[in-house]
Design a protein around this motif. Structure first.
Motif, PDB file in Angstrom:
ATOM      1  N   ALA A  18      30.207 -25.566  56.325  1.00 65.34           N
ATOM      2  CA  ALA A  18      30.343 -27.003  56.599  1.00 65.34           C
ATOM      3  C   ALA A  18      30.890 -27.240  58.003  1.00 65.34           C
ATOM      4  CB  ALA A  18      31.260 -27.642  55.560  1.00 65.34           C
ATOM      5  N   TYR A  19      31.910 -26.470  58.394  1.00 67.65           N
ATOM      6  CA  TYR A  19      32.516 -26.716  59.705  1.00 67.65           C
ATOM      7  C   TYR A  19      31.737 -26.061  60.841  1.00 67.65           C
ATOM      8  CZ  TYR A  19      36.121 -29.333  57.502  1.00 67.65           C
ATOM      9  OH  TYR A  19      36.769 -30.323  56.805  1.00 67.65           O
ATOM     10  N   THR A  20      30.868 -25.113  60.511  1.00 68.78           N
ATOM     11  CA  THR A  20      29.992 -24.545  61.537  1.00 68.78           C
ATOM     12  C   THR A  20      28.891 -25.540  61.876  1.00 68.78           C
ATOM     13  OG1 THR A  20      30.386 -22.330  60.680  1.00 68.78           O
ATOM     14  CG2 THR A  20      28.485 -22.578  62.087  1.00 68.78           C
ATOM     15  N   ALA A  51      38.453 -35.229  66.539  1.00 72.97           N
ATOM     16  CA  ALA A  51      39.542 -35.282  65.545  1.00 72.97           C
ATOM     17  C   ALA A  51      38.957 -35.241  64.140  1.00 72.97           C
ATOM     18  CB  ALA A  51      40.368 -36.548  65.743  1.00 72.97           C
ATOM     19  N   LEU A  52      39.521 -34.365  63.307  1.00 72.74           N
ATOM     20  CA  LEU A  52      39.024 -34.211  61.931  1.00 72.74           C
ATOM     21  C   LEU A  52      40.164 -34.273  60.914  1.00 72.74           C
ATOM     22  CD1 LEU A  52      36.518 -31.281  62.585  1.00 72.74           C
ATOM     23  CD2 LEU A  52      35.900 -33.458  61.533  1.00 72.74           C
ATOM     24  N   GLY A  53      41.327 -34.743  61.373  1.00 76.09           N
ATOM     25  CA  GLY A  53      42.496 -34.675  60.505  1.00 76.09           C
ATOM     26  C   GLY A  53      42.679 -35.900  59.623  1.00 76.09           C
ATOM     27  N   VAL A  54      43.793 -35.897  58.898  1.00 75.84           N
ATOM     28  CA  VAL A  54      44.078 -36.972  57.945  1.00 75.84           C
ATOM     29  C   VAL A  54      45.430 -37.638  58.219  1.00 75.84           C
ATOM     30  CG1 VAL A  54      42.675 -35.933  56.134  1.00 75.84           C
ATOM     31  CG2 VAL A  54      45.093 -35.347  56.287  1.00 75.84           C
ATOM     32  N   VAL A  72      48.007 -24.795  62.199  1.00 69.72           N
ATOM     33  CA  VAL A  72      47.151 -24.071  61.244  1.00 69.72           C
ATOM     34  C   VAL A  72      45.870 -24.869  61.005  1.00 69.72           C
ATOM     35  CG1 VAL A  72      46.968 -23.295  58.853  1.00 69.72           C
ATOM     36  CG2 VAL A  72      49.067 -22.878  60.144  1.00 69.72           C
ATOM     37  N   GLY A  73      44.716 -24.295  61.365  1.00 69.42           N
ATOM     38  CA  GLY A  73      43.425 -24.992  61.251  1.00 69.42           C
ATOM     39  C   GLY A  73      43.323 -26.038  62.350  1.00 69.42           C
ATOM     40  N   CYS A  74      43.409 -25.579  63.596  1.00 66.58           N
ATOM     41  CA  CYS A  74      43.580 -26.497  64.741  1.00 66.58           C
ATOM     42  C   CYS A  74      42.326 -27.287  65.068  1.00 66.58           C
ATOM     43  CB  CYS A  74      44.028 -25.715  65.961  1.00 66.58           C
ATOM     44  SG  CYS A  74      42.827 -24.467  66.474  1.00 66.58           S
ATOM     45  N   GLY A  75      41.151 -26.872  64.543  1.00 67.99           N
ATOM     46  CA  GLY A  75      39.925 -27.567  64.916  1.00 67.99           C
ATOM     47  C   GLY A  75      39.756 -27.544  66.422  1.00 67.99           C
ATOM     48  N   ALA A  76      39.376 -28.691  66.988  1.00 63.51           N
ATOM     49  CA  ALA A  76      39.119 -28.754  68.430  1.00 63.51           C
ATOM     50  C   ALA A  76      40.390 -29.011  69.236  1.00 63.51           C
ATOM     51  CB  ALA A  76      38.072 -29.814  68.722  1.00 63.51           C
ATOM     52  N   LEU A  96      45.367 -22.004  65.443  1.00 62.47           N
ATOM     53  CA  LEU A  96      44.669 -20.986  64.648  1.00 62.47           C
ATOM     54  C   LEU A  96      43.489 -21.650  63.964  1.00 62.47           C
ATOM     55  CD1 LEU A  96      44.780 -18.128  63.045  1.00 62.47           C
ATOM     56  CD2 LEU A  96      45.874 -19.503  61.265  1.00 62.47           C
ATOM     57  N   ASP A  97      42.306 -21.063  64.063  1.00 61.25           N
ATOM     58  CA  ASP A  97      41.161 -21.617  63.325  1.00 61.25           C
ATOM     59  C   ASP A  97      40.237 -20.500  62.881  1.00 61.25           C
ATOM     60  OD1 ASP A  97      40.146 -24.710  62.970  1.00 61.25           O
ATOM     61  OD2 ASP A  97      38.481 -23.285  62.832  1.00 61.25           O
ATOM     62  N   LEU A  98      39.594 -20.777  61.742  1.00 62.84           N
ATOM     63  CA  LEU A  98      38.622 -19.862  61.146  1.00 62.84           C
ATOM     64  C   LEU A  98      37.436 -19.618  62.065  1.00 62.84           C
ATOM     65  CD1 LEU A  98      37.581 -18.570  58.410  1.00 62.84           C
ATOM     66  CD2 LEU A  98      36.601 -20.811  57.896  1.00 62.84           C
ATOM     67  N   LEU A  99      37.073 -20.631  62.854  1.00 63.95           N
ATOM     68  CA  LEU A  99      35.821 -20.572  63.617  1.00 63.95           C
ATOM     69  C   LEU A  99      36.060 -20.385  65.112  1.00 63.95           C
ATOM     70  CD1 LEU A  99      33.825 -23.490  61.959  1.00 63.95           C
ATOM     71  CD2 LEU A  99      33.720 -21.048  61.419  1.00 63.95           C
ATOM     72  N   GLY A 124      41.276 -16.881  63.235  1.00 61.07           N
ATOM     73  CA  GLY A 124      41.865 -16.167  62.107  1.00 61.07           C
ATOM     74  C   GLY A 124      41.910 -17.058  60.887  1.00 61.07           C
ATOM     75  N   GLU A 125      42.402 -16.480  59.779  1.00 56.78           N
ATOM     76  CA  GLU A 125      42.423 -17.214  58.508  1.00 56.78           C
ATOM     77  C   GLU A 125      43.846 -17.564  58.119  1.00 56.78           C
ATOM     78  OE1 GLU A 125      40.063 -15.443  55.499  1.00 56.78           O
ATOM     79  OE2 GLU A 125      38.476 -14.904  56.904  1.00 56.78           O
ATOM     80  N   MET A 126      44.004 -18.787  57.610  1.00 56.55           N
ATOM     81  CA  MET A 126      45.346 -19.241  57.237  1.00 56.55           C
ATOM     82  C   MET A 126      45.906 -18.437  56.058  1.00 56.55           C
ATOM     83  SD  MET A 126      44.486 -22.963  55.589  1.00 56.55           S
ATOM     84  CE  MET A 126      42.877 -23.295  54.894  1.00 56.55           C
ATOM     85  N   GLU A 127      45.023 -17.756  55.322  1.00 59.15           N
ATOM     86  CA  GLU A 127      45.483 -16.919  54.206  1.00 59.15           C
ATOM     87  C   GLU A 127      45.995 -15.570  54.703  1.00 59.15           C
ATOM     88  OE1 GLU A 127      42.472 -18.314  54.452  1.00 59.15           O
ATOM     89  OE2 GLU A 127      42.255 -19.711  52.783  1.00 59.15           O
ATOM     90  N   ASP A 128      45.795 -15.294  56.004  1.00 60.97           N
ATOM     91  CA  ASP A 128      46.194 -13.995  56.577  1.00 60.97           C
ATOM     92  C   ASP A 128      46.466 -14.231  58.063  1.00 60.97           C
ATOM     93  OD1 ASP A 128      46.608 -11.307  56.942  1.00 60.97           O
ATOM     94  OD2 ASP A 128      44.478 -10.796  57.012  1.00 60.97           O
ATOM     95  N   SER A 141      50.077 -28.754  60.573  1.00 61.21           N
ATOM     96  CA  SER A 141      48.713 -28.604  60.062  1.00 61.21           C
ATOM     97  C   SER A 141      48.206 -29.980  59.658  1.00 61.21           C
ATOM     98  CB  SER A 141      48.700 -27.645  58.863  1.00 61.21           C
ATOM     99  OG  SER A 141      47.366 -27.399  58.456  1.00 61.21           O
ATOM    100  N   ASN A 142      46.905 -30.193  59.845  1.00 63.44           N
ATOM    101  CA  ASN A 142      46.355 -31.535  59.638  1.00 63.44           C
ATOM    102  C   ASN A 142      45.014 -31.458  58.905  1.00 63.44           C
ATOM    103  OD1 ASN A 142      45.817 -34.256  59.805  1.00 63.44           O
ATOM    104  ND2 ASN A 142      45.939 -34.378  62.044  1.00 63.44           N
ATOM    105  N   GLY A 143      45.049 -31.656  57.593  1.00 63.76           N
ATOM    106  CA  GLY A 143      43.802 -31.726  56.816  1.00 63.76           C
ATOM    107  C   GLY A 143      43.156 -30.387  56.575  1.00 63.76           C
ATOM    108  N   VAL A 144      43.936 -29.342  56.426  1.00 62.80           N
ATOM    109  CA  VAL A 144      43.378 -27.994  56.379  1.00 62.80           C
ATOM    110  C   VAL A 144      43.740 -27.240  55.088  1.00 62.80           C
ATOM    111  CG1 VAL A 144      43.268 -25.771  57.588  1.00 62.80           C
ATOM    112  CG2 VAL A 144      43.486 -27.893  58.898  1.00 62.80           C
TER     113      VAL A 144
END
Ligand SMILES: C[S@@+](CC[C@H](N)C(=O)[O-])C[C@H]1O[C@@H](n2cnc3c(N)ncnc32)[C@H](O)[C@@H]1O
Length: 192
Positions: A18-20, A51-54, A72-76, A96-99, A124-128, A141-144
């Motif tokens: 979805a985020y790709t 911006a993709l946060g909440v 955590v999950g910084c997006g852009a 930090l972001d997955l993508l 990287g992944e927020m789970e690790d 962290s914002n919406g992640v």
């Protein structure tokens, strides 16, 4: 290998996909609901469009000059950049972001915002979380976190990287009631 009863790998793939695939964020009108005109005025226009946060976790984080902050999950990078401004060149902001695509966008935005020297983006992944124990003063962290099928693991990782007197400021979605099955099993609902 044990069966993945919680469909963790499928959920992670749905989120990654979805985020790709998205080609922009929620845009300025959405950002205007979450950020002040002063905050928006100090950001590169493209960082605002992405911006993709909440919420606005930096506003409540009480960041001080010299602190190290992890987004955590910084997006852009919208919150990482605001955090970098708050901690200043004597501090450090880490997104930090997955993508890798998101990290690249965020690097471009941090450069345009003039905070790149003390800001870095890590894939990287927020789970690790790929950071040492007790290395961060504040996690934002914002919406992640809601996107993770392993939310307790994410919180444990945040606790691990925080210094003993560290703080968190998180904006996210929570669920108070049981969701209907058709929502629980809906890919778009997980990713969105
Ligand atoms: C809703 S967007 C929020 C982005 C940013 N915080 C903002 O406010 O604009 C979610 C972000 O989390 C990232 N993400 C999703 N799963 C992740 C994971 N397991 N670890 C790290 N980042 C993840 C996505 O790539 C995406 O950039």
């Amino acid at each position: 290998m044990p069966e993945d009863l919680l469909f963790q790998s499928e959920i992670k793939e749905v989120v990654r996909q979805a985020y790709t695939e998205i080609d922009t964020g929620a845009g300025r009108p959405a950002a205007q609901r979450l950020y002040s005109d002063v905050e928006l005025g100090a950001l590169p226009p493209s960082a605002v469009d992405w911006a993709l946060g909440v919420g606005n976790p930096v506003r409540h984080a009480g960041l001080q000059p010299g602190e190290t902050v992890l987004d955590v999950g910084c997006g852009a990078g919208i919150d990482t950049i605001l955090a970098a401004r708050a901690v200043g060149p004597s501090g450090r902001a880490i997104g930090l972001d997955l993508l890798e695509e998101m990290c690249d966008r965020a690097r471009t935005h941090a450069q345009a915002a003039g905070v790149a020297e003390w800001t870095e983006f890590v894939r990287g992944e927020m789970e690790d979380i790929p950071l040492p124990d007790a290395s961060v003063d504040v996690v934002i962290s914002n919406g992640v976190i809601n996107l993770s099928p392993r939310k307790s693991r994410v919180l444990a990782e945040i606790r691990r990287v925080l210094r003993p007197d560290g703080r968190i400021s998180v904006a996210d979605l929570t669920v108070n009631d049981e969701l209907p099955t058709e929502l629980q099993t809906n890919d778009a609902a997980w990713a969105g």
